[in-house]
Design a protein around this motif. Structure first.
Motif, short mmCIF file in Angstrom:
data_model
loop_
_atom_site.label_atom_id
_atom_site.label_comp_id
_atom_site.label_asym_id
_atom_site.label_seq_id
_atom_site.Cartn_x
_atom_site.Cartn_y
_atom_site.Cartn_z
N ASN A 254 6.70 -1.78 5.85
CA ASN A 254 6.11 -1.32 7.12
C ASN A 254 6.94 -1.73 7.71
O ASN A 254 7.95 -1.56 8.89
N ARG B 134 -6.03 -5.99 -6.36
CA ARG B 134 -4.74 -5.17 -6.82
C ARG B 134 -4.84 -4.46 -5.40
O ARG B 134 -3.82 -4.26 -5.38
N LEU B 135 -5.74 -3.94 -5.16
CA LEU B 135 -5.83 -3.00 -3.73
C LEU B 135 -5.31 -3.54 -2.46
O LEU B 135 -4.65 -3.06 -1.74
N THR B 136 -5.90 -5.13 -2.69
CA THR B 136 -4.96 -6.27 -1.51
C THR B 136 -3.83 -6.39 -1.87
O THR B 136 -2.98 -6.16 -0.64
N GLN B 137 -2.98 -6.53 -2.76
CA GLN B 137 -1.48 -6.60 -3.24
C GLN B 137 -0.79 -4.71 -2.32
O GLN B 137 0.30 -5.46 -1.96
N ARG B 138 -1.35 -3.99 -2.38
CA ARG B 138 -0.39 -2.99 -2.75
C ARG B 138 -0.55 -3.13 -1.00
O ARG B 138 0.02 -2.68 -0.66
N CYS B 139 -1.92 -3.82 -0.69
CA CYS B 139 -1.98 -3.26 1.10
C CYS B 139 -1.09 -3.78 1.60
O CYS B 139 0.02 -3.91 2.54
N ARG B 140 -1.31 -5.32 1.04
CA ARG B 140 0.26 -5.81 2.02
C ARG B 140 1.37 -5.66 1.62
O ARG B 140 2.70 -6.19 2.25
N GLN B 141 1.81 -5.37 0.50
CA GLN B 141 3.30 -4.46 -0.07
C GLN B 141 3.59 -4.02 0.69
O GLN B 141 4.79 -3.33 1.33
N GLY B 142 2.77 -2.74 1.38
CA GLY B 142 2.94 -0.99 2.17
C GLY B 142 3.04 -2.38 3.89
O GLY B 142 3.83 -1.45 4.32
N LEU B 143 2.40 -2.92 4.30
CA LEU B 143 2.53 -3.51 5.37
C LEU B 143 3.75 -4.21 5.76
O LEU B 143 3.93 -3.95 6.46
N ASP B 144 3.96 -5.40 4.79
CA ASP B 144 5.52 -5.72 4.80
C ASP B 144 6.74 -4.62 4.53
O ASP B 144 7.62 -4.70 4.90
#
Length: 323
Positions: free
Chosen positions: A315, A303-313
């Protein structure tokens, strides 16, 4: 001189004329203590609290081994908190004999509790279907028996501190007080290591000699917890072997009326840190190897990895729109 008169005992760092040896030993102690406080304490608390939260959420489905591992996790957290008394090393905590005795008592309760819990987990893992497993299937009775044995063992050690007549006198304190009678170290070695090791060797012997137990199907939580039980057993054996070897050496010095050298004091401090680090390793093993905790940890990381990827996308999309 009466062997129970410990008024002659001093820390070598306080009286040794070898100044360079004292400075070198205290430097090593200080560095190891800083590493323990900075790395092991946060890791132990984080892993322990995470595993405990998993056990609490799944409390309705906990098996016998799960309950024992949950109790071991609580014990590890308490050991970590009690070990903070060593954060000022190479300086020792100044308190009364009463306060030092209380610290020693509660620390030894955790020490014996962890050892007895580990023996109980081995019974469930090595001898499925035995009468011992049926007794451990009663969580309240089994945990009460383990806690009662730990408290009784600790009371025996408290009676060997030799400070009952000077409870309000100030002393330099550690978990295993330097001024305790030699019997303190010998009894702690006997109850907390030698007896437990003999019991564990007997379990492995019975496992090897009884084909019925080797073929007996293990319960679901026991079958999934074999690796964590083995890891905890090996970790405790390594840490406690070193600790008890140094503890017996200190008892030998006392029987010879010898305060030892700064190196002996250094070894005792390192052995105490190793025993505290044992709890950190146990918490990490439960969090990483026990199936319910491992699955919950994996899900959390995903879940943390998905949130980080969503935030990166997001940005990257904003940067493109702004460009």
């Amino acid at each position: 001189m009466d062997r129970h008169n410990m008024s002659w005992v001093r820390y070598p760092s306080q009286v040794s004329p070898a100044v360079e040896d004292v400075i070198a030993a205290q430097s090593v102690t200080s560095r190891c203590t800083h590493v323990y406080v900075a790395v092991c304490v946060p890791l132990s608390l984080a892993a322990g609290l995470f595993s405990l939260s998993v056990f609490v959420r799944d409390r309705a489905r906990l098996g016998a081994l799960d309950r024992l591992l949950a109790s071991l996790t609580v014990t590890s957290i308490l050991v970590t908190l009690l070990s903070l008394n060593a954060a000022t090393r190479p300086d020792y905590m100044h308190t009364t004999n009463l306060g030092c005795g209380a610290l020693s008592f509660f620390s030894n309760v955790c020490y014996f509790t962890a050892q007895y819990l580990q023996g109980a987990t081995l019974v469930l893992t090595l001898l499925p279907g035995s009468s011992g497993c049926r007794l451990l299937a009663r969580p309240v009775a089994s945990l009460a028996a383990i806690g009662g044995c730990a408290v009784c063992s600790s009371l025996i050690l408290v009676s060997l501190l030799g400070t009952s007549g000077e409870l309000h006198a100030t002393t330099m304190c550690q978990v295993d007080p330097l001024t305790a009678w030699p019997e303190y170290e010998i009894v702690k070695f006997s109850l907390g290591f030698a007896l437990a090791l003999t019991f564990q060797v007997s379990l492995f012997f019975l496992r090897a000699m009884q084909p019925a137990w080797r073929a007996a199907p293990a319960q679901g939580d026991t079958a999934s917890g074999r690796w964590v039980v083995l890891a905890v057993a090996l970790n405790m054996l390594a840490c406690r072997l070193f600790f008890n070897a140094v503890l017996l050496h200190r008892a030998q010095l006392k029987l010879r009326k010898d305060i030892g050298t700064p190196r002996d004091e250094l070894l005792m401090n390192l052995a105490e840190l190793a025993l505290s680090a044992e709890s950190c390793s146990n918490s990490a093993f439960v969090a990483l190897l026990h199936t319910p905790c491992r699955l919950r940890l994996r899900g959390l990381l995903e879940r943390l990895t998905q949130r980080c990827r969503q935030g990166l996308d997001n940005n990257m999309a904003l940067n493109r729109a702004g460009g």
